[in-house]
Enzyme design. Structure first.
Site, PDB file in Angstrom:
ATOM      1  N   ALA A  61       0.850  -1.202   0.000  1.00 46.57           N
ATOM      2  CA  ALA A  61       0.000   0.000   0.000  1.00 46.57           C
ATOM      3  C   ALA A  61       0.877   1.242   0.000  1.00 46.57           C
ATOM      4  O   ALA A  61       2.007   1.200   0.491  1.00 46.57           O
ATOM      5  CB  ALA A  61      -0.873  -0.013   1.238  1.00 46.57           C
ATOM      6  N   GLY A 100       0.805  -5.361   0.746  1.00 39.86           N
ATOM      7  CA  GLY A 100      -0.227  -5.517  -0.288  1.00 39.86           C
ATOM      8  C   GLY A 100       0.355  -6.046  -1.591  1.00 39.86           C
ATOM      9  O   GLY A 100      -0.346  -6.695  -2.374  1.00 39.86           O
ATOM     10  N   GLU A 103       0.399  -9.675  -1.145  1.00 39.82           N
ATOM     11  CA  GLU A 103      -0.999 -10.143  -1.147  1.00 39.82           C
ATOM     12  C   GLU A 103      -1.555 -10.189  -2.574  1.00 39.82           C
ATOM     13  O   GLU A 103      -2.295 -11.098  -2.943  1.00 39.82           O
ATOM     14  CB  GLU A 103      -1.843  -9.227  -0.265  1.00 39.82           C
ATOM     15  CG  GLU A 103      -1.494  -9.396   1.220  1.00 39.82           C
ATOM     16  CD  GLU A 103      -2.207  -8.400   2.117  1.00 39.82           C
ATOM     17  OE1 GLU A 103      -1.992  -7.187   1.912  1.00 39.82           O
ATOM     18  OE2 GLU A 103      -2.979  -8.828   2.984  1.00 39.82           O
ATOM     19  N   GLU A 123       3.385  -5.439   7.444  1.00 40.32           N
ATOM     20  CA  GLU A 123       2.351  -4.545   7.996  1.00 40.32           C
ATOM     21  C   GLU A 123       2.468  -4.381   9.502  1.00 40.32           C
ATOM     22  O   GLU A 123       2.215  -3.303  10.046  1.00 40.32           O
ATOM     23  CB  GLU A 123       0.954  -5.080   7.657  1.00 40.32           C
ATOM     24  CG  GLU A 123       0.529  -4.862   6.225  1.00 40.32           C
ATOM     25  CD  GLU A 123       1.003  -5.939   5.269  1.00 40.32           C
ATOM     26  OE1 GLU A 123       1.922  -6.716   5.621  1.00 40.32           O
ATOM     27  OE2 GLU A 123       0.451  -6.011   4.163  1.00 40.32           O
TER      28      GLU A 123
END
Ligand code: CAA
Ligand code: NAI
Length: 719
Positions: A61, A100, A103, A123
């Site tokens: 992110a 992310g 992911e 994270e």
């Protein structure tokens, strides 16, 4: 953005493009949604490759967007759509696949990684959890033990380890994008159902409960009070006990609680603080980081004691040839053996051969004629350091940098005996030097920008967080530590017990309280420093009501312990009692209690009950107060510098952001009020008197920490 390219032979390539690390900003997410939809509807496309521009897949992110309102498509449905695609999607991972980014890759049907790529779910280090399916997909792919490890620590794994864990399907030393395109051509048209990670059965270990419990115990030891790693464990538990869709729901609930927490704000602040200190500037805001560093091809380390050994290991690890100097053959041999041992263990951990040939050893300073930089780490003795620098000044090349690892002696006085004060500065490492991330780069009155740039650059190569600080006794870190430890001594005198003080500090988040830490490092270390500063010796005669030196209150308790040979763990006794010399298990010592009672009656002190709140406030706020003095004097450029120093050098609990960020969260008016209160109660303790900068900040409406600089109207800068 993301660039959509059609490759001849039925493959579409989606290239993430958002320099420098292809973070998933709202624009990038939008572009991925459009590209995936385009590939899905184009009948000629039979398989898709997702890769990142400039040799980096994706760092997750876009952290810069966390503080603003959420815009653009969410990541979870985007990844779900990719996974649900009937056309195979291959992730081509180069550089990094983090957060992310990983992911996203886990939503693809195949993952091909370049051999130098690093993957991870960091994270937790930002006070969050991987909430785009990471906590639900990774356990299905890598198993619960590995997923727990990666998600709760945030550690990065190499491509090879990722292959072993089943996170990637293939590792290549070629161009990952090209290999993935070739692979996509081969598998075009194959069914994707069996490759969907969300549909994989989860392998639940029989000892699941004890595994989760052990992880929680480790978290409490490593990051006491941090909520994100605990939430990570809960999310992985959900993955192992609930169907995928319900697990995803639990992941979202846990993330919602974390996202708005003060801990997440603190950790995200630290992410940026760590990067900001690398772009060092002076307190006036003058940027010097554009100065070009000199190349450092060979380094000398003088003194192969505790610090010199660790520093030598850091240099060898970074591939820099080093010549280490001791005063006599015996110490040299001991040092050589210790360094080799450390390098051997290091290499074993990494499955490589130790690079012993990079380190050479001598007892002759005259062998340093060809080095670019010297790091002196002999005893903390000004006369000795000056003697060595005088010699270095004539032995070393005129352009060689001369650095000292002193813990707090005057760098200008050391520089004064050389013919090159512009090339003299402090490179202050922290014990154990091969493990602690902090490096204070101490700028003397005459130190040149190029000398600072070279030391900061070397710090980066040694994988340290370098922070530029001014020259004053103790610099930043040790100077702030002084009032903190002093408060702890005064608290003992007033009635607290070592275990009560330690417990309050450990509950706050320190791995060890001040007394347990003192016993571990050896009480003689501080004693010698105090002796050097002329701060020991007899206090006022028995019966005198106030113990004072130079008009200030002074605790003789730590000195008396040292005089009695109670040096800490190595002596089997210090603030605590140990089972044997070198023992680790600390037990309260009845002797100390009777000694303290005697000491109190000798000096007319009435013991009282002290609650944990007072312990915390007096220890932490006095340290923070010194931080304000340091900012005001221009010894540190910004509060971020102080916070980085405390988190990376003193194990200050990260989830509180560091002392200055913590003060801003508590509220400056409250910190000021409390300091006023304790100062009035103990007017003879000088460091409890609130700094004028703190008063001015409160008077200016307690602006956010990023704006403190505007209020600091320095009279004098040390940088
Ligand atoms: N978002 C925005 N900017 C980022 C970023 C990110 N995820 N990661 C790195 N950057 C920026 C840095 O702030 C820095 O910017 P400046 O040059 O302006 O200072 C620049 O990229 C380069 O970063 P580094 O100096 O750290 O470069 P490096 O080569 O030493 O390291 C890295 C690169 C390994 C990617 C490192 O930057 C890193 O670890 N970044 C953090 C990655 C991370 O934590 N990702 C998870 C985000 S949360 C998430 O993904 C969850 C979710 O989906 C909701
Ligand atoms: P140490 O006592 O473990 O090692 C000092 C070494 O210097 C000894 O091996 C000694 O033989 C050698 N030495 C002394 N005179 C010498 C000379 N003339 N030539 C060559 N070698 C000589 O000390 P330590 O703890 O490694 O500290 C070294 C310096 O680092 C000190 O200035 C100390 O204040 C500083 N420091 C120490 C930290 C710690 O936690 N130990 C942390 C940060 C800095």
């Amino acid at each position: 953005m993301a660039v959509y390219t059609r490759i001849p032979g039925s493959v579409a390539v989606i290239t993430l493009k958002n320099p420098p690390v292809n973070a998933l900003s709202s624009t990038v997410r939008q572009a991925i949604v459009q590209s995936v939809s385009r590939a899905g509807t184009d009948p000629d496309v039979k398989a898709v490759v997702i890769c990142g521009e400039n040799g980096k897949f994706c760092a997750g992110a876009d952290i810069r967007e966390f503080s603003g309102p959420f815009r653009g498509p969410a990541l979870v449905p985007l990844i779900d759509d990719i996974e649900a695609s009937e056309k195979p999607v291959v992730a081509a991972i180069e550089g990094v696949a983090l957060g992310g980014g990983l992911e996203l890759a886990l939503g693809c049907h195949y993952r091909i990684a370049h051999i130098k790529a690093r993957l991870g779910l960091p994270e937790v280090t930002l006070g969050l959890l991987p909430a785009a399916g990471g906590t639900q997909r990774l356990p299905r792919l890598a198993g619960i033990p590995a997923a727990l490890d990666l998600i709760t620590t945030g550690r990065h794994v190499s491509a090879q380890e990722a292959l072993k864990l089943g996170i990637v399907d293939q590792v290549t030393d070629g161009n990952a994008r090209d290999v993935a395109v070739e692979f996509a051509r081969k598998i075009a048209g194959q069914p994707t159902g069996p490759r969907r990670v969300s549909s994989l059965p989860i392998q639940c270990p029989a000892n699941l409960d004890s595994l989760l419990e052990q992880t929680l115990v480790r978290i409490r030891q490593r990051a006491r009070g941090a909520i994100a790693p605990v939430a990570c464990v809960q999310a992985v538990r959900a993955a192992s006990t609930l169907p995928f869709a319900q697990g995803m729901q639990r992941e979202q609930e846990l993330m919602a609680a974390l996202f708005t927490s003060g801990q997440a704000r603190a950790l995200q602040y630290l992410h940026f603080a760590q990067r900001a200190v690398g772009k060092w500037s002076t307190p006036s805001g003058a940027r010097w980081d554009n100065t070009k560093p000199r190349p450092v091809r060979k380094v000398a380390v003088i003194g192969l004691g505790t610090m010199g050994r660790g520093i030598t290991v850091c240099l060898v690890r970074a591939g820099i040839p080093v010549i280490a100097v001791e005063m006599e053959e015996k110490q040299l041999e001991e040092g050589r053996r210790a360094v080799h041992g450390m390098l051997d263990r290091d290499a074993q951990r990494h499955g490589a051969d130790p690079n012993l040939s990079l380190a050479s050893f001598t007892i002759n300073l005259r062998d340093l004629g060809d080095v670019d930089l010297v790091i002196e780490a002999v005893f903390e003795d000004m006369a000795l350091k000056k003697k060595i620098f005088r010699e270095l000044s004539s032995v070393c090349r005129p352009d060689a940098l001369l650095c000292t690892n002193t813990s707090g002696l005057d760098v200008d006085e050391i520089a004064s005996v050389t013919r090159r004060p512009d090339l003299v500065l402090g490179m202050h490492f922290f014990a154990p030097a091969h493990m602690m991330k902090l490096l204070e780069v101490v700028h003397g009155l005459h130190t040149s920008p190029v000398a600072v740039a070279t030391a900061m650059d070397l710090g980066k190569k040694l994988e340290k967080v370098g922070v530029l600080v001014g020259n004053c006794p103790g610099f930043v870190g040790n100077r702030m530590l002084m009032p903190y430890t002093e408060q702890a001594y005064f608290l003992l005198e007033e009635g607290a017990r070592p275990e009560e003080v330690d417990q309050a500090l450990e509950e706050f988040g320190f791995a060890m309280g001040v007394f347990r830490m003192g016993d571990l490092s050896g009480l003689d270390v501080g004693w010698k420093i105090r002796m050097g500063l002329g701060l020991t010796g007899p206090t006022l005669p028995a019966g005198t009501p106030v113990r004072s030196r130079g008009g200030h209150r002074y605790s003789a308790v730590p000195d008396i312990l040292c005089e009695k040979g109670r040096m800490g763990q190595k002596a089997g006794r210090g603030w605590y009692l140990y089972e044997k010399q070198g023992g680790r298990v600390a037990r309260p010592d009845p002797w100390l209690q009777s000694f303290l009672e005697e000491y109190r009656s000798l000096h007319g002190i009435q013991a009282r009950h002290i609650d944990p709140q007072e312990i915390l406030e007096r220890c932490l706020y006095s340290l923070i107060n010194e931080g304000f003095h340091i900012l005001e004097e221009g010894i540190a450029a910004a509060p971020q510098d102080i916070d980085a120093i405390y988190v990376f050098g003193y194990s200050w609990p990260r989830h509180t952001g560091g002392p200055m960020f913590y003060a801003s969260m508590v509220g400056l008016p409250r910190v000021l009020d409390k300091l006023e209160h304790y100062h009035q109660a103990h007017p003879d303790i000088p460091r409890l008197e609130p700094s004028s900068l703190l008063r001015r900040l409160v008077a200016s409406g307690s602006p956010p920490l990023q704006q403190w600089r505007d209020v600091i109207k320095k009279h004098r800068s040390h940088l």
